[in-house]
Design a protein around this motif. Structure first.
Motif, PDB file in Angstrom:
ATOM      1  N   GLU A  48     -14.428  42.589 -11.470  1.00 53.96           N
ATOM      2  CA  GLU A  48     -15.463  42.021 -10.603  1.00 53.96           C
ATOM      3  C   GLU A  48     -15.111  40.603 -10.167  1.00 53.96           C
ATOM      4  N   PHE A  49     -14.382  39.891 -11.005  1.00 53.17           N
ATOM      5  CA  PHE A  49     -14.061  38.493 -10.722  1.00 53.17           C
ATOM      6  C   PHE A  49     -12.609  38.296 -10.268  1.00 53.17           C
ATOM      7  N   ALA A  50     -11.993  39.370  -9.771  1.00 51.84           N
ATOM      8  CA  ALA A  50     -10.629  39.255  -9.235  1.00 51.84           C
ATOM      9  C   ALA A  50     -10.660  38.243  -8.089  1.00 51.84           C
ATOM     10  N   GLY A  51      -9.673  37.389  -8.025  1.00 51.86           N
ATOM     11  CA  GLY A  51      -9.626  36.383  -6.972  1.00 51.86           C
ATOM     12  C   GLY A  51     -10.286  35.070  -7.350  1.00 51.86           C
ATOM     13  N   VAL A  52     -10.869  35.008  -8.554  1.00 56.25           N
ATOM     14  CA  VAL A  52     -11.471  33.767  -9.051  1.00 56.25           C
ATOM     15  C   VAL A  52     -10.543  33.212 -10.131  1.00 56.25           C
ATOM     16  N   ALA A  53     -10.190  31.945 -10.006  1.00 56.38           N
ATOM     17  CA  ALA A  53      -9.352  31.295 -11.018  1.00 56.38           C
ATOM     18  C   ALA A  53     -10.239  30.774 -12.135  1.00 56.38           C
ATOM     19  N   PHE A  54      -9.926  31.152 -13.367  1.00 59.56           N
ATOM     20  CA  PHE A  54     -10.643  30.684 -14.552  1.00 59.56           C
ATOM     21  C   PHE A  54      -9.815  29.581 -15.196  1.00 59.56           C
ATOM     22  N   VAL A  55     -10.438  28.418 -15.391  1.00 61.18           N
ATOM     23  CA  VAL A  55      -9.704  27.232 -15.824  1.00 61.18           C
ATOM     24  C   VAL A  55     -10.378  26.604 -17.042  1.00 61.18           C
ATOM     25  N   ASP A  56      -9.567  26.243 -18.036  1.00 61.21           N
ATOM     26  CA  ASP A  56     -10.023  25.496 -19.211  1.00 61.21           C
ATOM     27  C   ASP A  56      -9.602  24.047 -19.058  1.00 61.21           C
ATOM     28  N   VAL A  57     -10.533  23.111 -19.281  1.00 61.28           N
ATOM     29  CA  VAL A  57     -10.225  21.688 -19.231  1.00 61.28           C
ATOM     30  C   VAL A  57     -10.793  21.026 -20.486  1.00 61.28           C
ATOM     31  N   ASN A  58      -9.937  20.322 -21.209  1.00 60.90           N
ATOM     32  CA  ASN A  58     -10.396  19.559 -22.363  1.00 60.90           C
ATOM     33  C   ASN A  58     -11.094  18.311 -21.828  1.00 60.90           C
ATOM     34  N   ALA A  59     -12.401  18.242 -22.019  1.00 61.23           N
ATOM     35  CA  ALA A  59     -13.200  17.148 -21.461  1.00 61.23           C
ATOM     36  C   ALA A  59     -12.843  15.794 -22.060  1.00 61.23           C
ATOM     37  N   GLU A  60     -12.320  15.797 -23.265  1.00 63.80           N
ATOM     38  CA  GLU A  60     -11.979  14.524 -23.910  1.00 63.80           C
ATOM     39  C   GLU A  60     -10.669  13.938 -23.406  1.00 63.80           C
ATOM     40  N   THR A  61      -9.731  14.783 -23.021  1.00 66.32           N
ATOM     41  CA  THR A  61      -8.427  14.286 -22.597  1.00 66.32           C
ATOM     42  C   THR A  61      -8.262  14.267 -21.077  1.00 66.32           C
ATOM     43  N   SER A  62      -9.287  14.712 -20.342  1.00 65.17           N
ATOM     44  CA  SER A  62      -9.217  14.729 -18.877  1.00 65.17           C
ATOM     45  C   SER A  62     -10.477  14.084 -18.285  1.00 65.17           C
ATOM     46  N   PRO A  63     -10.615  12.765 -18.439  1.00 66.08           N
ATOM     47  CA  PRO A  63     -11.842  12.087 -17.990  1.00 66.08           C
ATOM     48  C   PRO A  63     -12.087  12.158 -16.489  1.00 66.08           C
ATOM     49  N   GLU A  64     -11.050  12.137 -15.671  1.00 65.33           N
ATOM     50  CA  GLU A  64     -11.239  12.180 -14.212  1.00 65.33           C
ATOM     51  C   GLU A  64     -11.775  13.546 -13.776  1.00 65.33           C
ATOM     52  N   THR A  65     -11.228  14.582 -14.361  1.00 67.70           N
ATOM     53  CA  THR A  65     -11.689  15.938 -14.042  1.00 67.70           C
ATOM     54  C   THR A  65     -13.107  16.141 -14.543  1.00 67.70           C
ATOM     55  N   ARG A  66     -13.420  15.560 -15.685  1.00 67.59           N
ATOM     56  CA  ARG A  66     -14.769  15.635 -16.247  1.00 67.59           C
ATOM     57  C   ARG A  66     -15.772  14.966 -15.302  1.00 67.59           C
ATOM     58  N   LYS A  67     -15.426  13.785 -14.772  1.00 65.37           N
ATOM     59  CA  LYS A  67     -16.318  13.059 -13.855  1.00 65.37           C
ATOM     60  C   LYS A  67     -16.530  13.825 -12.558  1.00 65.37           C
ATOM     61  N   LEU A  68     -15.505  14.516 -12.096  1.00 65.21           N
ATOM     62  CA  LEU A  68     -15.577  15.267 -10.848  1.00 65.21           C
ATOM     63  C   LEU A  68     -16.707  16.295 -10.874  1.00 65.21           C
ATOM     64  N   ALA A  69     -16.971  16.870 -12.058  1.00 61.10           N
ATOM     65  CA  ALA A  69     -18.016  17.893 -12.174  1.00 61.10           C
ATOM     66  C   ALA A  69     -19.314  17.336 -12.749  1.00 61.10           C
ATOM     67  N   GLY A  70     -19.318  16.077 -13.155  1.00 62.77           N
ATOM     68  CA  GLY A  70     -20.523  15.488 -13.726  1.00 62.77           C
ATOM     69  C   GLY A  70     -20.886  16.081 -15.082  1.00 62.77           C
ATOM     70  N   VAL A  71     -19.898  16.289 -15.917  1.00 65.53           N
ATOM     71  CA  VAL A  71     -20.117  16.904 -17.223  1.00 65.53           C
ATOM     72  C   VAL A  71     -21.057  16.047 -18.066  1.00 65.53           C
ATOM     73  N   THR A  72     -22.113  16.688 -18.590  1.00 66.43           N
ATOM     74  CA  THR A  72     -23.112  15.982 -19.384  1.00 66.43           C
ATOM     75  C   THR A  72     -23.142  16.437 -20.833  1.00 66.43           C
ATOM     76  N   ASN A  73     -22.755  17.676 -21.084  1.00 62.26           N
ATOM     77  CA  ASN A  73     -22.807  18.253 -22.415  1.00 62.26           C
ATOM     78  C   ASN A  73     -21.765  19.361 -22.483  1.00 62.26           C
ATOM     79  N   LEU A  74     -21.459  19.848 -23.681  1.00 57.31           N
ATOM     80  CA  LEU A  74     -20.427  20.878 -23.822  1.00 57.31           C
ATOM     81  C   LEU A  74     -20.976  22.083 -24.559  1.00 57.31           C
ATOM     82  N   PRO A  75     -20.508  23.284 -24.251  1.00 55.11           N
ATOM     83  CA  PRO A  75     -19.594  23.574 -23.143  1.00 55.11           C
ATOM     84  C   PRO A  75     -20.304  23.399 -21.798  1.00 55.11           C
TER      85      PRO A  75
END
Length: 105
Positions: A48-75
């Motif tokens: 069902e999700f063919a064509g969607v890229a699933f990505v894992d990002v470590n929020a602690e080691t990737s602060p710029e990527t974390r800010k891009l999504a406005g991460v407030t809590n985990l997961p």
């Protein structure tokens, strides 16, 4: 499709190379993040999700990527379409994440 591991160094490239992207932000110390990992992998292999890229990002080691999504809590999960943030939320509910991904279609 396998889950892609991304960092601040390559996240923009992942967004540019994939029209639809769902990101799971996690931390090594986060128990709920670890519990969600097999569900996220299973979702990435779902036809069902063919064509969607699933990505894992470590929020602690990737602060710029974390800010891009406005991460407030985990997961925290964020969906991007054509490089733009569509939606993001902190949740441990698989059904909610699936609904987010379905909105990308």
């Amino acid at each position: 499709m396998a889950v892609i591991q991304a960092t601040d160094a390559d996240f923009q490239s992942v967004l540019q190379n994939n029209e639809r992207v769902v990101v799971k932000y996690f931390a090594d110390w986060c128990g709920n993040c670890r519990l969600f990992s097999p569900k996220f992998k299973r979702m990435s292999e779902n036809e069902e999700f063919a064509g969607v890229a699933f990505v894992d990002v470590n929020a602690e080691t990737s602060p710029e990527t974390r800010k891009l999504a406005g991460v407030t809590n985990l997961p925290f999960f964020a969906v991007f379409k054509n490089g733009e943030l569509v939606e993001g939320t902190a949740t441990s509910k698989e059904e909610y994440v699936q609904d987010m991904v379905r909105k990308l279609s």
